[in-house]
Scaffold this motif. Sequence first.
Motif, PDB file in Angstrom:
ATOM      1  N   LEU A  46       0.856  -1.035   0.245  1.00 52.90           N
ATOM      2  CA  LEU A  46       0.055  -0.144   0.020  1.00 52.90           C
ATOM      3  C   LEU A  46       0.786   1.353   0.107  1.00 52.90           C
ATOM      4  CD1 LEU A  46      -2.728   1.349   0.006  1.00 52.90           C
ATOM      5  CD2 LEU A  46      -2.732   1.145   2.544  1.00 52.90           C
ATOM      6  N   VAL A  47       1.724   1.280   0.752  1.00 58.26           N
ATOM      7  CA  VAL A  47       2.670   2.580   0.893  1.00 58.26           C
ATOM      8  C   VAL A  47       4.212   2.180   0.484  1.00 58.26           C
ATOM      9  CG1 VAL A  47       3.388   4.267   2.590  1.00 58.26           C
ATOM     10  CG2 VAL A  47       1.056   3.389   2.682  1.00 58.26           C
ATOM     11  N   GLY A  48       4.701   0.897   0.863  1.00 61.54           N
ATOM     12  CA  GLY A  48       6.093   0.859   0.582  1.00 61.54           C
ATOM     13  C   GLY A  48       6.432   0.998  -0.893  1.00 61.54           C
ATOM     14  N   CYS A  49       5.364   0.712  -1.790  1.00 61.96           N
ATOM     15  CA  CYS A  49       5.687   0.907  -3.096  1.00 61.96           C
ATOM     16  C   CYS A  49       6.131   2.088  -3.711  1.00 61.96           C
ATOM     17  CB  CYS A  49       4.322   0.349  -4.028  1.00 61.96           C
ATOM     18  SG  CYS A  49       3.096   1.575  -3.738  1.00 61.96           S
ATOM     19  N   TYR A  50       6.150   2.920  -2.745  1.00 67.26           N
ATOM     20  CA  TYR A  50       6.715   4.248  -3.240  1.00 67.26           C
ATOM     21  C   TYR A  50       8.046   4.849  -2.707  1.00 67.26           C
ATOM     22  CZ  TYR A  50       1.567   4.956  -3.827  1.00 67.26           C
ATOM     23  OH  TYR A  50       0.172   4.772  -4.345  1.00 67.26           O
ATOM     24  N   PHE A  78      10.080  -7.017  -7.805  1.00 66.64           N
ATOM     25  CA  PHE A  78       9.141  -7.051  -6.955  1.00 66.64           C
ATOM     26  C   PHE A  78       9.012  -5.876  -5.607  1.00 66.64           C
ATOM     27  CE2 PHE A  78       9.982 -11.284  -8.102  1.00 66.64           C
ATOM     28  CZ  PHE A  78       8.704 -11.759  -8.395  1.00 66.64           C
ATOM     29  N   ILE A  79       7.935  -5.684  -5.619  1.00 65.86           N
ATOM     30  CA  ILE A  79       7.704  -4.592  -4.356  1.00 65.86           C
ATOM     31  C   ILE A  79       8.299  -5.358  -3.055  1.00 65.86           C
ATOM     32  CG2 ILE A  79       6.037  -3.402  -2.773  1.00 65.86           C
ATOM     33  CD1 ILE A  79       4.048  -3.272  -5.124  1.00 65.86           C
ATOM     34  N   GLU A  80       9.098  -4.575  -2.331  1.00 64.37           N
ATOM     35  CA  GLU A  80       9.710  -5.177  -1.139  1.00 64.37           C
ATOM     36  C   GLU A  80       8.968  -5.661  -0.298  1.00 64.37           C
ATOM     37  OE1 GLU A  80      12.675  -3.585   2.199  1.00 64.37           O
ATOM     38  OE2 GLU A  80      12.934  -2.528   0.243  1.00 64.37           O
ATOM     39  N   ASP A  81       9.164  -7.310   0.017  1.00 64.54           N
ATOM     40  CA  ASP A  81       8.405  -8.046   0.899  1.00 64.54           C
ATOM     41  C   ASP A  81       6.884  -8.142   0.490  1.00 64.54           C
ATOM     42  OD1 ASP A  81      10.475  -7.741   3.006  1.00 64.54           O
ATOM     43  OD2 ASP A  81       9.574  -5.970   3.669  1.00 64.54           O
ATOM     44  N   ASP A  82       6.897  -8.327  -0.891  1.00 64.87           N
ATOM     45  CA  ASP A  82       5.465  -8.620  -1.681  1.00 64.87           C
ATOM     46  C   ASP A  82       5.643  -9.509  -2.807  1.00 64.87           C
ATOM     47  OD1 ASP A  82       2.737  -8.455  -1.758  1.00 64.87           O
ATOM     48  OD2 ASP A  82       2.752  -6.402  -2.594  1.00 64.87           O
ATOM     49  N   ILE A 135       5.210   3.868 -14.138  1.00 64.37           N
ATOM     50  CA  ILE A 135       5.383   3.021 -13.384  1.00 64.37           C
ATOM     51  C   ILE A 135       4.058   2.036 -13.514  1.00 64.37           C
ATOM     52  CG2 ILE A 135       5.457   1.965 -10.938  1.00 64.37           C
ATOM     53  CD1 ILE A 135       6.806   4.485  -9.965  1.00 64.37           C
ATOM     54  N   TYR A 136       4.556   0.775 -13.390  1.00 61.00           N
ATOM     55  CA  TYR A 136       3.317  -0.216 -13.793  1.00 61.00           C
ATOM     56  C   TYR A 136       3.384  -1.219 -12.744  1.00 61.00           C
ATOM     57  CZ  TYR A 136       2.717   1.849 -18.420  1.00 61.00           C
ATOM     58  OH  TYR A 136       2.534   2.773 -19.362  1.00 61.00           O
ATOM     59  N   VAL A 137       2.149  -1.412 -12.039  1.00 59.14           N
ATOM     60  CA  VAL A 137       2.159  -2.577 -10.862  1.00 59.14           C
ATOM     61  C   VAL A 137       1.234  -3.510 -11.396  1.00 59.14           C
ATOM     62  CG1 VAL A 137       1.676  -3.001  -8.394  1.00 59.14           C
ATOM     63  CG2 VAL A 137       2.784  -0.978  -9.130  1.00 59.14           C
ATOM     64  N   ARG A 138       1.544  -4.830 -11.128  1.00 54.84           N
ATOM     65  CA  ARG A 138       0.969  -6.059 -11.507  1.00 54.84           C
ATOM     66  C   ARG A 138       0.848  -7.010 -10.542  1.00 54.84           C
ATOM     67  NH1 ARG A 138       4.949  -6.365 -16.002  1.00 54.84           N
ATOM     68  NH2 ARG A 138       6.234  -8.339 -15.469  1.00 54.84           N
ATOM     69  N   THR A 139       0.040  -7.983 -10.511  1.00 55.25           N
ATOM     70  CA  THR A 139       0.002  -9.113  -9.374  1.00 55.25           C
ATOM     71  C   THR A 139       1.365 -10.125  -9.343  1.00 55.25           C
ATOM     72  OG1 THR A 139      -1.486 -10.524 -10.755  1.00 55.25           O
ATOM     73  CG2 THR A 139      -2.710  -8.826  -9.155  1.00 55.25           C
TER      74      THR A 139
END
Length: 357
Positions: free
Chosen positions: A250-254, A281-285, A307-311
């Motif tokens: 939620l927040v760490g991606c920034y 990868f998003i850290e710890d995700d 920036i693109y985020v995917r599952t």
Amino acid sequence: MNIKKTGNTLLFLLPILLVLGLSSCKHTDLEIDKPNENFRPAGDFVKNNYDLSLFSAAMEKAGFTQKLNGTGPFTILAPSNEAFNLIGITRPSDFDKMNPDSLKFLVGSHILDRRLLSQDIPVNGIDIRYHTLAETEVYTSVFSGAEDPMIFFNGSYVSRLNVKIANGNLFVLKRVMKSSAKTTVQSWLAARPQYSIFVSALKKFGYWDELTSEGPYTIFAPKNEVFEANGLTAEVIAGLKPDRYIRSRLVGCYVFRKKHFFVSDFYVLTQINNDGGYGGFIEDDTYFMTIGANAGLYYKGNSSYSIYVRTAKNYPYDPVGSAGCDVPAGIDNLTDNGIVQDLKGLLVLPEQAYKNN
């Protein structure tokens, strides 16, 4: 008619007409056609070039002109007039509005205390550092695959390289390099109310206190208007319960730890590695994100990124969110422990970060 006399008259007038014609042409580029004229010290050379008149005015007001006419050697990273226009400076009197110490720091951070030529910079490198007269380091990224190397200083594209002067060398930049003395990414954000909701989210989810440490950090920071457009007011953020969410998603991606990314770095990495930019990868995700820069960097010096985020990293996956920035004033804000990049969008919404997802 005396043809001989008429011919002599024309021969006499031709050089005069030629000089008058040349003098009426609009000056649009650096005056570097005559090598002997370039053999002037840095202060005089900048002062005598129309395209650098705003940088010359800044140098004069900050008290650097006489020093730059000294022995040196120096390397001048000179923003063009167009570069100053991008940050709202259109005339020399605009520098009167600046704090004198801030102006001195700005000018000093554009001057290296050595002679640096493009061929001295290691090929295909990222964040190669050189010392400045402001007692800071300038970060240099270069891609050497083109006929002329593609060079960026603190993310600012070099539009003209290796202009030799009597006591050094000069590069022309497409943007003014932005850096803040004795500032961390935390204090930079705290000083700007337009990021207050983002700051409250960093505090709420445990990322704020660490942002004074050595880093480096790269922070992608959405403004208040971005949060509010998604229904996330300051009151809504205050009411979130951190234990219900995957905080890194939620927040760490920034917040990028141990990363020092100018926007231009994404484009240089793409060229060096022949791939699509940065991915990780998003850290710890388990969610995966990619970052790329617009190809217009090379031709125009205009920086933009997405920036693109995917599952997941590999297919099958679902898209989660995307955002970016194409406003020069919002990118590459350098501090002592990292960089802040403005982000015009949210990457992950609260409902996408529940722990039971």
